[in-house]
Scaffold this active site. Structure first.
Site, PDB file in Angstrom:
ATOM      1  N   HIS A  56      -8.746  47.105 -96.540  1.00 58.52           N
ATOM      2  CA  HIS A  56      -7.949  47.203 -95.311  1.00 58.52           C
ATOM      3  C   HIS A  56      -7.366  45.849 -94.902  1.00 58.52           C
ATOM      4  O   HIS A  56      -8.008  45.073 -94.203  1.00 58.52           O
ATOM      5  CB  HIS A  56      -8.850  47.740 -94.189  1.00 58.52           C
ATOM      6  CG  HIS A  56      -8.119  48.200 -92.985  1.00 58.52           C
ATOM      7  ND1 HIS A  56      -8.488  49.317 -92.277  1.00 58.52           N
ATOM      8  CD2 HIS A  56      -7.028  47.707 -92.337  1.00 58.52           C
ATOM      9  CE1 HIS A  56      -7.670  49.482 -91.244  1.00 58.52           C
ATOM     10  NE2 HIS A  56      -6.783  48.506 -91.255  1.00 58.52           N
ATOM     11  N   LEU A  59      -0.508  42.871 -94.718  1.00 60.63           N
ATOM     12  CA  LEU A  59       0.223  41.739 -95.307  1.00 60.63           C
ATOM     13  C   LEU A  59       1.603  41.555 -94.675  1.00 60.63           C
ATOM     14  O   LEU A  59       2.280  40.566 -94.932  1.00 60.63           O
ATOM     15  CB  LEU A  59       0.344  41.915 -96.823  1.00 60.63           C
ATOM     16  CG  LEU A  59      -0.994  41.943 -97.576  1.00 60.63           C
ATOM     17  CD1 LEU A  59      -0.774  42.149 -99.074  1.00 60.63           C
ATOM     18  CD2 LEU A  59      -1.794  40.668 -97.344  1.00 60.63           C
ATOM     19  N   ARG A  60       2.010  42.516 -93.836  1.00 57.75           N
ATOM     20  CA  ARG A  60       3.199  42.417 -92.972  1.00 57.75           C
ATOM     21  C   ARG A  60       4.541  42.391 -93.710  1.00 57.75           C
ATOM     22  O   ARG A  60       5.573  42.363 -93.059  1.00 57.75           O
ATOM     23  CB  ARG A  60       3.131  41.163 -92.073  1.00 57.75           C
ATOM     24  CG  ARG A  60       1.876  41.043 -91.223  1.00 57.75           C
ATOM     25  CD  ARG A  60       1.758  42.156 -90.229  1.00 57.75           C
ATOM     26  NE  ARG A  60       0.704  41.922 -89.246  1.00 57.75           N
ATOM     27  CZ  ARG A  60       0.068  42.902 -88.619  1.00 57.75           C
ATOM     28  NH1 ARG A  60       0.350  44.171 -88.872  1.00 57.75           N
ATOM     29  NH2 ARG A  60      -0.865  42.625 -87.735  1.00 57.75           N
ATOM     30  N   ASN A  90       1.701  49.955 -92.300  1.00 54.43           N
ATOM     31  CA  ASN A  90       2.574  49.773 -91.138  1.00 54.43           C
ATOM     32  C   ASN A  90       3.528  48.618 -91.406  1.00 54.43           C
ATOM     33  O   ASN A  90       3.303  47.486 -90.992  1.00 54.43           O
ATOM     34  CB  ASN A  90       1.824  49.620 -89.804  1.00 54.43           C
ATOM     35  CG  ASN A  90       0.443  49.021 -89.950  1.00 54.43           C
ATOM     36  OD1 ASN A  90       0.076  48.561 -91.028  1.00 54.43           O
ATOM     37  ND2 ASN A  90      -0.308  48.987 -88.872  1.00 54.43           N
ATOM     38  N   ASP A 147      -2.513  53.963 -90.755  1.00 57.01           N
ATOM     39  CA  ASP A 147      -3.257  52.957 -89.990  1.00 57.01           C
ATOM     40  C   ASP A 147      -2.417  52.359 -88.870  1.00 57.01           C
ATOM     41  O   ASP A 147      -1.245  52.064 -89.041  1.00 57.01           O
ATOM     42  CB  ASP A 147      -3.775  51.829 -90.878  1.00 57.01           C
ATOM     43  CG  ASP A 147      -4.696  50.933 -90.082  1.00 57.01           C
ATOM     44  OD1 ASP A 147      -5.574  51.468 -89.391  1.00 57.01           O
ATOM     45  OD2 ASP A 147      -4.518  49.701 -90.103  1.00 57.01           O
ATOM     46  N   ASN A 272      -8.087  46.482 -82.354  1.00 51.18           N
ATOM     47  CA  ASN A 272      -8.237  47.925 -82.202  1.00 51.18           C
ATOM     48  C   ASN A 272      -8.859  48.493 -83.472  1.00 51.18           C
ATOM     49  O   ASN A 272      -8.294  48.343 -84.529  1.00 51.18           O
ATOM     50  CB  ASN A 272      -6.857  48.556 -81.964  1.00 51.18           C
ATOM     51  CG  ASN A 272      -6.964  50.010 -81.565  1.00 51.18           C
ATOM     52  OD1 ASN A 272      -8.038  50.469 -81.184  1.00 51.18           O
ATOM     53  ND2 ASN A 272      -5.870  50.734 -81.659  1.00 51.18           N
ATOM     54  N   ASP A 299      -9.775  44.321 -92.035  1.00 47.97           N
ATOM     55  CA  ASP A 299      -8.677  44.651 -91.113  1.00 47.97           C
ATOM     56  C   ASP A 299      -7.912  43.374 -90.730  1.00 47.97           C
ATOM     57  O   ASP A 299      -7.542  43.178 -89.568  1.00 47.97           O
ATOM     58  CB  ASP A 299      -9.195  45.392 -89.869  1.00 47.97           C
ATOM     59  CG  ASP A 299      -8.060  46.041 -89.066  1.00 47.97           C
ATOM     60  OD1 ASP A 299      -6.906  46.027 -89.532  1.00 47.97           O
ATOM     61  OD2 ASP A 299      -8.340  46.554 -87.968  1.00 47.97           O
ATOM     62  N   HIS A 303      -0.881  37.827 -86.524  1.00 44.24           N
ATOM     63  CA  HIS A 303       0.213  37.844 -85.543  1.00 44.24           C
ATOM     64  C   HIS A 303       0.641  36.408 -85.277  1.00 44.24           C
ATOM     65  O   HIS A 303      -0.080  35.462 -85.610  1.00 44.24           O
ATOM     66  CB  HIS A 303      -0.252  38.462 -84.221  1.00 44.24           C
ATOM     67  CG  HIS A 303      -0.550  39.924 -84.308  1.00 44.24           C
ATOM     68  ND1 HIS A 303       0.421  40.880 -84.451  1.00 44.24           N
ATOM     69  CD2 HIS A 303      -1.728  40.601 -84.287  1.00 44.24           C
ATOM     70  CE1 HIS A 303      -0.128  42.081 -84.502  1.00 44.24           C
ATOM     71  NE2 HIS A 303      -1.439  41.935 -84.413  1.00 44.24           N
ATOM     72  N   GLY A 318      -5.342  42.705 -82.983  1.00 42.01           N
ATOM     73  CA  GLY A 318      -5.653  42.345 -84.364  1.00 42.01           C
ATOM     74  C   GLY A 318      -5.981  40.883 -84.547  1.00 42.01           C
ATOM     75  O   GLY A 318      -5.459  40.015 -83.855  1.00 42.01           O
TER      76      GLY A 318
HETATM   77 ZN    ZN Z   1      -6.489  50.589 -87.879  1.00 42.82          ZN
END
Ligand code: ZN
Length: 422
Positions: A56, A59-60, A90, A147, A272, A299, A303, A318
């Site tokens: 999880h 890597l954006r 995402n 996710d 979260n 996770d 940011h 995050g």
């Molecule tokens: Zn999640």
């Protein structure tokens, strides 16, 4: 190219053994007397483990390269001992079609310094409405996840489970029922009440897990629960496993090591699901010990500094975790005697490998994905030295024992201590 790793203490999956490791052309080779290495790595005094696998990470890229790129994120992974990471979907564009998934895979091929296995989305645009063409995408991804949000519509989730079951694909679910969350929810219930902040209830997590386990019972789909944070969720997964259902779960380092009592009004404690009560944290530790948890997953969610500078209410959700996972867990759970080193390594290697069914270990022919660890090596969590572009960690300033010395991906060094930033 032949490499010999000499004199290390090797984690085998069922204990530790003094042995040398032979690597030929990027793979584990059988020991032999006439092996003439081009390179010898001295592992005396070090633990040699299969490379860590993180189920999880964010890597954006594509879409939010200002926060992280496949390059910076995988360099962070290698620095943390990870040789395989599973990238959450995402992204922009989200990997919900063959075309978008191929685009992500091209970027990975060009830029990654460790193995990256992408998740495709469960629903188109991660919007929760229409399942993606699961059977077509399944051979090209590690599994399916929306996710960042839960899939609220049970009929949609059931259709996805039926499709996934038909092709043996894994669904990895972020469980969050938005109808059980206060608008702007940012912390666990007790903390919310004490500090007049909007709450993210435990029920928002475990109610959805409960629903999904019922769908597993009906469909036989392989189902993995992301970042379990509440004790009720642990109970549900434990019971599902006892029932023989194909259910697995992961726990993050921050949920295993911290709880709401450790928090301050600072963005580095905002994620979260949120840090929950002390009882929840202790239940997660028990899950790590007794096998209810299959894996530790970070996770990792980078940011911009500015996005994490607005306290608990206003900061983005995050924290980063790839570069600190082993050190903080070894310090917080192994050194304190709560978890064996062997079990910690299992949760970072064979455990996650089993969930996604990838090879792991020392069989001849297996990929030479290896990490060398100094279990006593002292360090301090210093985010200014991260390879990740993300800097927000709840472990900032923590004194740690346990250092990554070298990470090999396919027999080649992807990270060596002392190089570049550290
Ligand atoms: Zn999640």
């Amino acid at each position: 190219m032949r490499t010999l790793i000499q004199g290390g203490t090797v984690y085998t999956g069922c204990g530790f053994e003094r042995r040398d490791l032979f690597i030929e052309d990027g793979r584990i080779a059988a020991p032999r007397a006439d092996f003439a290495p081009d390179e010898v790595i001295d592992a005396a005094g070090l633990i040699v483990s299969p490379g860590f696998i993180d189920l999880h990470v964010h890597l954006r890229q594509p879409g939010q390269e200002q926060k992280e790129t496949i390059r910076s994120g995988t360099m962070a992974a290698a620095a943390g001992g990870f040789t395989t990471v599973c990238a959450m979907p995402n992204l922009a564009p989200p990997p919900d079609s063959m075309e978008n998934l191929a685009l992500e895979r091209r970027l990975i091929e060009e830029d990654a310094v460790c193995r990256v296995l992408p998740f495709a989305t469960i629903t188109a645009g991660r919007a929760g409405g229409v399942p993606v063409p699961l059977r077509a995408l399944a051979p090209h991804c590690v599994g399916f996840s929306d996710d960042g949000s839960g899939v609220r519509d049970m009929a949609v989730m059931e259709r996805a489970f039926i499709e996934a079951a038909a092709c043996g694909a894994l669904i990895s679910a972020h469980c969050e029922d938005m109808s059980l969350i206060e608008p702007g929810g940012c912390v666990h219930e007790d903390y919310a009440r004490r500090h007049s902040l909007p709450a993210i209830s435990s029920a928002s997590e475990y109610r959805q897990i409960e629903r999904d386990i019922e769908l597993v019972r009906r469909t036989g789909c392989r189902y993995h629960v992301c970042h379990v944070s509440a004790r009720e969720s642990v109970e549900l997964v434990r019971a599902a496993k006892a029932e023989g259902l194909p259910v697995s779960c992961e726990i993050t380092p921050h949920h295993a090591l911290l709880c709401q009592d450790d928090m301050a009004d600072d963005g580095r404690f905002k994620m979260n699901p949120p840090l929950r009560s002390r009882e929840d944290m202790l239940a997660l530790r028990e899950a790590l010990r007794d096998g209810t948890a299959d894996a530790i997953a970070t996770d990792h969610a980078p940011h911009l500094a500015e996005e994490k500078s607005r306290g608990l209410r206003g900061s983005a959700m995050g924290v980063v975790g790839l570069e600190t996972a082993f050190a903080v867990l070894n310090t917080g759970l192994v050194e304190t005697g709560e978890l064996s080193l062997e079990r910690l390594l299992e949760l970072l290697t064979f455990g996650p490998a089993g969930v996604i069914r990838v090879p792991c270990g020392w069989e001849a022919g297996a990929p030479a994905d290896i990490v060398l660890l100094d279990r006593q090596g002292k360090g301090v969590v210093d985010s200014s030295r991260f390879f990740s572009k993300g800097r927000s960690t709840p472990f900032e300033g923590m004194n740690t024992a346990g250092r990554i010395i070298c990470t090999l991906v396919g027999g080649k060094p992807a990270f060596k201590t002392g190089e570049a930033k550290r």
